[in-house]
Design a protein around this motif. Structure first.
Motif, short mmCIF file in Angstrom:
data_model
loop_
_atom_site.label_atom_id
_atom_site.label_comp_id
_atom_site.label_asym_id
_atom_site.label_seq_id
_atom_site.Cartn_x
_atom_site.Cartn_y
_atom_site.Cartn_z
N ASN A 255 0.86 -1.17 0.39
CA ASN A 255 0.27 -0.24 0.62
C ASN A 255 1.37 1.30 0.23
O ASN A 255 1.90 1.28 0.73
N ASN A 257 0.48 6.34 -0.45
CA ASN A 257 -0.09 6.93 -0.63
C ASN A 257 0.55 8.14 -1.62
O ASN A 257 2.24 7.70 -1.31
N ASP A 324 -12.38 6.54 6.87
CA ASP A 324 -13.10 5.03 7.53
C ASP A 324 -11.33 4.16 8.02
O ASP A 324 -10.68 4.27 8.18
N THR A 333 -6.13 -0.08 9.47
CA THR A 333 -5.45 1.06 8.57
C THR A 333 -6.26 2.24 8.84
O THR A 333 -8.29 1.76 8.19
N HIS A 335 -8.33 5.06 7.31
CA HIS A 335 -8.32 6.75 5.93
C HIS A 335 -9.10 7.65 6.46
O HIS A 335 -9.58 7.53 6.95
N ARG A 337 -9.82 11.42 5.12
CA ARG A 337 -9.60 12.71 4.35
C ARG A 337 -9.95 13.86 4.36
O ARG A 337 -9.85 14.32 5.87
N THR A 343 -7.85 10.85 0.14
CA THR A 343 -7.46 10.26 1.28
C THR A 343 -6.23 10.21 1.66
O THR A 343 -5.71 9.68 0.83
N LYS A 345 -4.31 7.21 3.61
CA LYS A 345 -3.50 5.84 4.59
C LYS A 345 -2.54 6.26 6.01
O LYS A 345 -1.36 6.49 5.56
#
Length: 379
Positions: A255, A257, A324, A333, A335, A337, A343, A345
């Motif tokens: 993952n 960003n 989230d 994790t 999330h 905003r 977004t 993480k």
């Protein structure tokens, strides 16, 4: 006086200019009609490597395996094993064996007969075959199952029979085509380490095709990340993850960003950056960046800290709202905003039970990361 501890040797033949590769692809192109499966590929693989081809379906990784095995021939270019051009050598004459994803076991044969099939085809004596089959059964720990047939075995046991059959002929190179795809998660993880131990014990060269990034990262000495017939990056697992050379590689492995930024100024290796929303960031990097150029900051979620308090010290920080939370047992994790709708993480270890979680949905939080946490990508 105690003896000095023996230094562990570093296995990195690709960094040694005196080492000769076991396998060499020289400007290999493979076309199927108008479709180019491999595009001018040049690649070296060394003896005793556990080499991984990683990429999505249709990227060309299985075509590479089939070219090595002899099931396909290059449209152009050469493939060498041990310095010998094998581009037009038939499959049964190559020092290569292949273990298929489906295992391709003979259902009417017992385990021992499946393992010894290739040896029998070579015309070896019954005594030599029996000796080799016993050795292989012991190696994969299947001695009690020698007289069983494939349908009487579990998926993991069938996988080991296929592996033993592939190893029985002592190939110079073993090709593994998605070998663990049919196994459940826990058995797959266990088998990964069994394969690594086996490969190290035998001192053979393994080449595995997989689309499972975790599998490649766990087992491989080096990984070739592929896309549309091209190797996007060839490196060790740690360098692929920590120093990707493009957004494609960074996004494909784990993952990440991405933050699009403009380089404002720099002082040595410290850069001042600004994103489209006007947020300013600092970056320390050995990569040379031109003032005024557009780059993308790639920040792994585990390097981003989420907190309710504004962080202090020499860090980058942005504020947002928890949109989230993905709970994965050992980690969560978040999330978050940002005001502009993007977004980011943050992945944090679950050091407390969920009911005692200090941060939850709709909380206003700060995300922060160190000046060296991000990787600048130009493409």
């Amino acid at each position: 006086m105690a003896d000095a501890p023996e230094q562990r040797k570093v296995f990195a033949p690709w960094l040694d200019t005196t080492q000769k590769p076991l396998i060499r692809f020289e400007n290999v192109t493979k076309r199927f009609g108008d479709y180019t499966a491999l595009d001018n590929l040049t690649l070296d693989i060394y003896e005793r490597e556990f080499f991984a081809l990683l990429g999505p379906s249709g990227c060309g990784k299985t075509t590479m395996l089939r070219l090595l095995a002899g099931f396909e021939t290059p449209t152009s270019g050469r493939i060498l094993i041990g310095g010998e051009d094998i581009s037009h050598v038939p499959p049964n004459k190559r020092p290569v064996n292949m273990m298929f994803q489906s295992y391709a076991l003979f259902p009417h044969m017992t385990v021992e007969k499946n393992i010894g099939f290739g040896l029998k085809q070579e015309g070896q004596s019954a005594e030599a075959i029996n000796e080799r089959v016993k050795e292989m059964l012991a190696l994969v720990q299947l001695e009690p199952f020698a007289q069983r047939k494939p349908h009487q075995l579990s998926g993991g046991q069938r996988q080991r029979v296929a592996l033993a059959r592939s190893l029985a002929k002592r190939p110079t190179l073993l090709l593994l085509d998605e070998p663990l795809g049919a196994l459940d998660k826990k058995l797959r993880e266990k088998t990964q380490f069994e394969l690594m131990t086996l490969q190290e014990k035998l001192g053979m060269t393994f080449m595995i095709v997989t689309h499972d990034q975790e599998e490649a990262m766990t087992m491989a000495s080096r990984i070739a990340v592929m896309d549309k017939g091209v190797v996007m990056q060839l490196d060790t697992p740690s360098d692929i993850y920590e120093a990707p050379n493009s957004r494609y590689v960074a996004d494909f492995i784990g993952n990440v960003n991405f933050i699009e930024c403009t380089v404002i100024s720099h002082n040595g290796q410290e850069y001042q950056l600004k994103d489209k929303q006007g947020n300013q960031f600092r970056l320390i990097s050995e990569v040379q960046l031109e003032t005024g150029s557009t780059i993308w900051l790639a920040v792994r979620p585990e390097k981003v800290i989420v907190s309710k308090e504004q962080p202090q010290g020499d860090v980058n920080a942005v504020q947002g709202i928890v949109w989230d939370i993905a709970y994965s047992g050992d980690t969560s994790t978040y999330h978050v905003r940002l005001p502009d709708g993007t977004t980011l993480k943050s992945e944090m270890a679950n050091l407390r039970r969920v009911r005692n979680r200090p941060i939850t949905w709709e909380d206003t939080v700060w995300l922060s990361w160190s000046l060296t946490a991000a990787v600048p990508l130009k493409r």
